[in-house]
Design an enzyme around this catalytic site. Structure first.
Site, PDB file in Angstrom:
ATOM      1  N   ARG A 124       0.705  -7.736  -9.209  1.00 20.90           N
ATOM      2  CA  ARG A 124      -0.031  -8.655  -9.419  1.00 20.90           C
ATOM      3  C   ARG A 124      -0.093  -9.231 -10.874  1.00 20.90           C
ATOM      4  O   ARG A 124       0.170  -8.063 -11.821  1.00 20.90           O
ATOM      5  CB  ARG A 124      -1.373  -8.580  -9.184  1.00 20.90           C
ATOM      6  CG  ARG A 124      -2.259  -7.528  -9.643  1.00 20.90           C
ATOM      7  CD  ARG A 124      -3.692  -7.537  -9.085  1.00 20.90           C
ATOM      8  NE  ARG A 124      -4.350  -6.385  -9.268  1.00 20.90           N
ATOM      9  CZ  ARG A 124      -5.687  -6.438  -9.237  1.00 20.90           C
ATOM     10  NH1 ARG A 124      -6.477  -7.471  -9.118  1.00 20.90           N
ATOM     11  NH2 ARG A 124      -6.505  -5.313  -9.603  1.00 20.90           N
ATOM     12  N   ARG A 135     -10.366   6.674 -13.377  1.00 23.66           N
ATOM     13  CA  ARG A 135     -10.925   5.674 -14.068  1.00 23.66           C
ATOM     14  C   ARG A 135     -12.408   5.849 -14.063  1.00 23.66           C
ATOM     15  O   ARG A 135     -12.962   5.996 -15.191  1.00 23.66           O
ATOM     16  CB  ARG A 135     -10.788   4.348 -13.580  1.00 23.66           C
ATOM     17  CG  ARG A 135      -9.250   3.876 -13.672  1.00 23.66           C
ATOM     18  CD  ARG A 135      -9.122   2.465 -13.022  1.00 23.66           C
ATOM     19  NE  ARG A 135      -7.679   2.311 -13.428  1.00 23.66           N
ATOM     20  CZ  ARG A 135      -6.776   1.405 -12.813  1.00 23.66           C
ATOM     21  NH1 ARG A 135      -7.021   1.134 -11.557  1.00 23.66           N
ATOM     22  NH2 ARG A 135      -5.474   1.167 -13.040  1.00 23.66           N
ATOM     23  N   HIS A 147      -8.523   0.645  -1.633  1.00 18.86           N
ATOM     24  CA  HIS A 147      -8.186   0.343  -2.915  1.00 18.86           C
ATOM     25  C   HIS A 147      -8.417  -1.163  -3.587  1.00 18.86           C
ATOM     26  O   HIS A 147      -7.420  -1.954  -3.801  1.00 18.86           O
ATOM     27  CB  HIS A 147      -6.753   0.811  -3.232  1.00 18.86           C
ATOM     28  CG  HIS A 147      -6.226   0.777  -4.939  1.00 18.86           C
ATOM     29  ND1 HIS A 147      -7.143   1.408  -5.782  1.00 18.86           N
ATOM     30  CD2 HIS A 147      -5.438   0.408  -5.574  1.00 18.86           C
ATOM     31  CE1 HIS A 147      -6.206   1.401  -6.890  1.00 18.86           C
ATOM     32  NE2 HIS A 147      -5.160   0.644  -6.722  1.00 18.86           N
TER      33      HIS A 147
HETATM   34  N1  LIG Z   1      -1.703   2.104  -5.562  1.00 18.61           N
HETATM   35  C1  LIG Z   1      -1.980   1.988  -6.982  1.00 18.61           C
HETATM   36  O1  LIG Z   1      -3.034   2.613  -7.196  1.00 18.61           O
HETATM   37  C2  LIG Z   1      -1.065   1.063  -7.607  1.00 18.61           C
HETATM   38  C3  LIG Z   1      -0.182   0.511  -7.092  1.00 18.61           C
HETATM   39  N2  LIG Z   1       0.735  -0.265  -7.982  1.00 18.61           N
HETATM   40  C4  LIG Z   1       1.681  -1.011  -7.337  1.00 18.61           C
HETATM   41  O2  LIG Z   1       2.926  -0.535  -7.385  1.00 18.61           O
HETATM   42  C5  LIG Z   1       3.954  -1.661  -7.386  1.00 18.61           C
HETATM   43  C6  LIG Z   1       4.741  -1.633  -8.446  1.00 18.61           C
HETATM   44  O3  LIG Z   1       4.423  -1.818  -9.668  1.00 18.61           O
HETATM   45  P1  LIG Z   1       5.221  -1.587 -11.141  1.00 18.61           P
HETATM   46  O4  LIG Z   1       6.184  -0.700 -10.923  1.00 18.61           O
HETATM   47  O5  LIG Z   1       4.122  -2.075 -12.117  1.00 18.61           O
HETATM   48  O6  LIG Z   1       6.036  -3.179 -10.895  1.00 18.61           O
HETATM   49  P2  LIG Z   1       7.495  -3.518 -11.268  1.00 18.61           P
HETATM   50  O7  LIG Z   1       7.732  -4.870 -10.858  1.00 18.61           O
HETATM   51  O8  LIG Z   1       7.515  -3.012 -12.899  1.00 18.61           O
HETATM   52  O9  LIG Z   1       8.457  -2.480 -10.507  1.00 18.61           O
HETATM   53  C7  LIG Z   1       8.847  -2.796  -9.095  1.00 18.61           C
HETATM   54  C8  LIG Z   1      10.259  -2.292  -9.041  1.00 18.61           C
HETATM   55  O10 LIG Z   1      10.473  -2.294  -7.625  1.00 18.61           O
HETATM   56  C9  LIG Z   1      11.843  -2.898  -7.400  1.00 18.61           C
HETATM   57  N3  LIG Z   1      12.078  -3.304  -5.933  1.00 18.61           N
HETATM   58  C10 LIG Z   1      11.748  -4.211  -5.286  1.00 18.61           C
HETATM   59  N4  LIG Z   1      12.330  -4.384  -4.010  1.00 18.61           N
HETATM   60  C11 LIG Z   1      12.818  -3.223  -3.933  1.00 18.61           C
HETATM   61  C12 LIG Z   1      13.642  -2.747  -2.729  1.00 18.61           C
HETATM   62  N5  LIG Z   1      13.706  -3.161  -1.679  1.00 18.61           N
HETATM   63  N6  LIG Z   1      14.117  -1.474  -2.980  1.00 18.61           N
HETATM   64  C13 LIG Z   1      13.858  -0.798  -4.326  1.00 18.61           C
HETATM   65  N7  LIG Z   1      13.311  -1.137  -5.214  1.00 18.61           N
HETATM   66  C14 LIG Z   1      12.723  -2.457  -5.137  1.00 18.61           C
HETATM   67  C15 LIG Z   1      11.959  -4.089  -8.394  1.00 18.61           C
HETATM   68  O11 LIG Z   1      13.263  -4.317  -8.510  1.00 18.61           O
HETATM   69  C16 LIG Z   1      10.978  -3.280  -9.573  1.00 18.61           C
HETATM   70  O12 LIG Z   1      12.099  -2.696 -10.233  1.00 18.61           O
HETATM   71  C17 LIG Z   1       3.196  -2.764  -7.416  1.00 18.61           C
HETATM   72  O13 LIG Z   1       3.054  -3.296  -5.907  1.00 18.61           O
HETATM   73  C18 LIG Z   1       1.801  -2.477  -8.017  1.00 18.61           C
HETATM   74  O14 LIG Z   1       0.704  -3.444  -7.450  1.00 18.61           O
HETATM   75  C19 LIG Z   1       0.494  -0.279  -9.306  1.00 18.61           C
HETATM   76  C20 LIG Z   1      -0.177   0.582  -9.636  1.00 18.61           C
HETATM   77  C21 LIG Z   1      -1.258   1.533  -9.230  1.00 18.61           C
HETATM   78  O1  LIG Z   2      -4.532  -3.396 -10.285  1.00 13.28           O
HETATM   79  C1  LIG Z   2      -3.245  -3.269  -9.900  1.00 13.28           C
HETATM   80  O2  LIG Z   2      -2.794  -4.493  -9.226  1.00 13.28           O
HETATM   81  C2  LIG Z   2      -2.601  -2.294  -9.885  1.00 13.28           C
HETATM   82  C3  LIG Z   2      -3.455  -1.097  -9.286  1.00 13.28           C
HETATM   83  O3  LIG Z   2      -3.414  -0.860  -8.086  1.00 13.28           O
HETATM   84  C4  LIG Z   2      -4.333  -0.364 -10.320  1.00 13.28           C
HETATM   85  O4  LIG Z   2      -3.955  -0.372 -11.452  1.00 13.28           O
HETATM   86  O5  LIG Z   2      -5.192  -0.174  -9.645  1.00 13.28           O
END
Ligand SMILES: NC(=O)C1=CN([C@@H]2O[C@H](COP(=O)(O)OP(=O)(O)OC[C@H]3O[C@@H](n4cnc5c(N)ncnc54)[C@H](O)[C@@H]3O)[C@@H](O)[C@H]2O)C=CC1
Ligand SMILES: O=C([O-])CC(=O)C(=O)O
Length: 313
Positions: free
Chosen positions: A87, A156, A180
């Protein structure tokens, strides 16, 4: 038979995926395969090679490779899914649901074929719903489908408590339950510092401020970064979960698990405390909750179900 290193695949080589790959290697938890889409194959290989070239300097033995071909990730012990969009300021995690559901589904179809025995950890947001989607697509036993939220949310919360009291983060213990989202449930009654309940050390007003800051902790980082979301603490959380599984540590930590009656919920993936060890989610703990804590958890469960309804109709 010769003992082999563990194989860990990280799908999604963006901010969280790349950071996780490096941290996994730094802990020598196994060889790491970084997977992204074919259009990004070269940058993915480049990131992996750059990390690999840091290993002699860091004194670590781990192979790190980049690919867009799941055959290279074949027979992984643990697969971590970070694929999807993140996001930006002004968005909620739930705004990502439709795009990321398609991505997580297609990733899981590949994982199912190439790593049928893997323990799968899901990070992609909205993560409770994405863990549900992953479970449907994988069809794996429930102990092997694990979502990441609680380790990060608790980290956190503990950071803010340690800051408040100016004490070591090592001595802070707490739990954040539920989805979450902004209605997650930090459990104040189960939080302590060196065994001392935090309610004896911090005023009710300051505790409430810490709880609120925890709930919007992801949004705080999104606001500061301006063009993406958190990745260092999320990566550290994924590494802790992977280590718990690969070393059979039997950590008691909150993860997103399939609830089948626990806390009164059915067919719901949401954050609860579990034992995480060599067989994935080995046990779910049902904590005794007060009426108001249960009401907060119910509210969070409704939010999670509403997001899942967007995809299931
Ligand atoms: N659950 C949690 O606590 C957290 C969740 N997230 C989530 O994790 C996800 C990734 O975040 P970031 O790494 O910061 O994003 P980012 O945009 O830096 O990386 C995402 C990667 O996924 C790749 N991707 C997209 N479609 C794909 C596919 N079909 N197969 C393989 N790779 C693919 C993209 O090309 C990109 O390199 C987001 O949805 C974010 O909201 C992030 C932080 C914490
Ligand atoms: O806030 C976000 O979109 C990514 C996430 O889940 C986190 O950092 O907790």
């Amino acid at each position: 038979m010769a003992i082999k290193r563990h194989k860990i695949t990280v799908v999604g080589a963006g901010f969280t995926g790349a950071t996780t790959a490096l941290m996994l290697a730094q802990k020598e938890l196994g060889d790491v395969v970084l997977v992204d889409i074919p259009q990004l194959e070269n940058p993915t290989k480049g990131k992996a090679l750059d990390m690999l070239e840091s290993t002699p300097v860091q004194g670590i033995d781990a192979k790190i490779t980049g690919t867009s071909n799941y055959e290279d990730a074949k027979d992984s012990d643990v697969v971590i899914i970070t694929a999807g969009i993140a996001r930006k300021p002004g968005m909620s995690r739930d705004d990502l649901v439709n795009t990321n559901a398609g991505i997580v589904r297609s990733v899981c179809e590949n994982v199912k074929l190439t790593s049928p025995n893997a323990y799968v950890i899901i990070l992609s947001n909205p993560v409770d719903a994405m863990t549900y989607v992953a479970n449907e697509a994988l069809g794996f036993p429930k102990n092997r489908v694990i979502g990441q939220s609680g380790v990060l949310d608790t980290a956190r919360y503990c950071t803010f408590i340690a800051q408040e009291l100016n004490v070591s983060v090592e001595d802070v213990r707490g739990f954040v339950l539920g989805g979450h989202g902004d209605d997650m449930v930090p459990l104040v009654r189960y939080s302590n510092v060196g065994g001392i309940p935090i309610e004896k050390l911090i005023s009710a007003e300051r505790i409430e401020a810490i709880v609120q800051r925890t709930r919007v902790g992801g949004g705080e980082i999104v606001g500061l970064l301006g063009n993406g979301s958190a990745y260092y603490a999320p990566a550290a959380s994924l590494v802790q979960m992977t280590e718990a599984i690969l070393k059979d540590k039997k950590r008691i930590i909150p993860v997103i698990a399939l609830l089948e009656g626990e806390y009164g919920y059915n067919n719901l993936f949401m954050g609860v405390p579990v034992i995480l060890g060599g067989d994935g989610i080995e046990k779910i703990f049902e904590l005794e909750l007060t009426e108001s804590e249960k009401a907060e958890l119910d509210k969070s469960a409704v939010s999670v179900r509403n997001v899942i309804k967007v995809i299931t109709g």
